[in-house]
Write a protein that holds these residues in place. Sequence first.
Motif, short mmCIF file in Angstrom:
data_model
loop_
_atom_site.label_atom_id
_atom_site.label_comp_id
_atom_site.label_asym_id
_atom_site.label_seq_id
_atom_site.Cartn_x
_atom_site.Cartn_y
_atom_site.Cartn_z
N LYS A 125 45.43 43.88 41.79
CA LYS A 125 45.08 43.83 43.21
C LYS A 125 44.28 42.57 43.53
O LYS A 125 44.50 41.91 44.54
N LYS A 126 43.34 42.24 42.66
CA LYS A 126 42.52 41.05 42.90
C LYS A 126 43.36 39.78 42.86
O LYS A 126 43.23 38.90 43.72
N MET A 127 44.21 39.66 41.85
CA MET A 127 45.04 38.46 41.74
C MET A 127 45.91 38.28 42.97
O MET A 127 46.03 37.19 43.52
N PHE A 128 46.54 39.36 43.40
CA PHE A 128 47.42 39.27 44.56
C PHE A 128 46.63 38.93 45.82
O PHE A 128 47.00 38.02 46.58
N THR A 129 45.53 39.63 46.03
CA THR A 129 44.73 39.42 47.24
C THR A 129 44.16 38.01 47.30
O THR A 129 44.22 37.34 48.34
#
Length: 329
Positions: A16-20
């Motif tokens: 989630k962090k990488m995508f966001t």
Amino acid sequence: MTKTLFPSPSIQNTSKKMFTYGIGCHALLVLHSVGLLPILEKRAVSKKEIVESERYPHHMAIIGALQALTYADIVKDEKQQYLLTESGREVVQDIDMFIHWFNAYGKVMADSVEIAKNLYVPKPDVDYDLDQVAYSASLIKKRLITPVLREVISSLQPQGVLCDMGCSSGEVLISLCEEFNLEGIGFEKSPKMVELANKNIQMNTSAAIHAYYADYTNMKGIYPEVDLLICDFFMHHITDDDVCIEMLRSFKQTFPNSRYMLFMDNFTPEHGTSSPEVFAPAFDFVHRLQKIETRAYQSLEGIIKGSGFSIVERKNLEIPNGYLWLLEM
């Protein structure tokens, strides 16, 4: 048992962090491109203002960027009013890093899959803007490198002309010459940056400073008036170690009376790291997309020692994996 896409909460959270944050990098540059970030640093901006202002001709793109940044806790949306969070203010302080890698090299990264498959070769001035690279690098240097240069130069009690190899827009050279009451010479491989540097000199100082175009590996002329020589982060673009050694040796003839060289560059760690960082991951990735093998620390020092210079001091820089070597000439 219900099947899930992610095997564990920790991996799901990382994804989630990488995508966001990946989307957030591009959204941040959208706001920068229309001059919205400095406004957000001062006050909240309403959705109504964005829709109605001629400053934002594609208001849906701007609102989309703001909305994307709410997921990353960079922007907060309170009753149709957008404002920076504390995390957002911290990120904006590093906007020069984002401009340098995600803007100046943006097309290279967009084509990275095709490049990795050897289906496309990035071309200067098509896939990356060398002038934008030089300009954004000068912003980073002004903010993070100048304080260290001031400290080192002050300790050396400069007496003659200060020379900046890789002077970019000239702003750092101007500030150093004014602070230490020195004359200055700047050299730069980007003709547009030479033009900009001389404009900045003409507009912002009465000091005797001039910038010139130069090929660092084939310098023309001799400059006996130079007392201190700054070399700015350009050697990693020269992939042949022998060429680097000969270039550094040639500076002793080009600047025969220079007492010291303040040599700066970045390196790639020999072993990977698990810590998130600004600048360093892009430095390693983008240069390799261009088939530039960045050097390890030991390789850099080997070139310095192979050139016959004595290392007086090595200082850490605020740029990750970057050092300043003070070399006796």
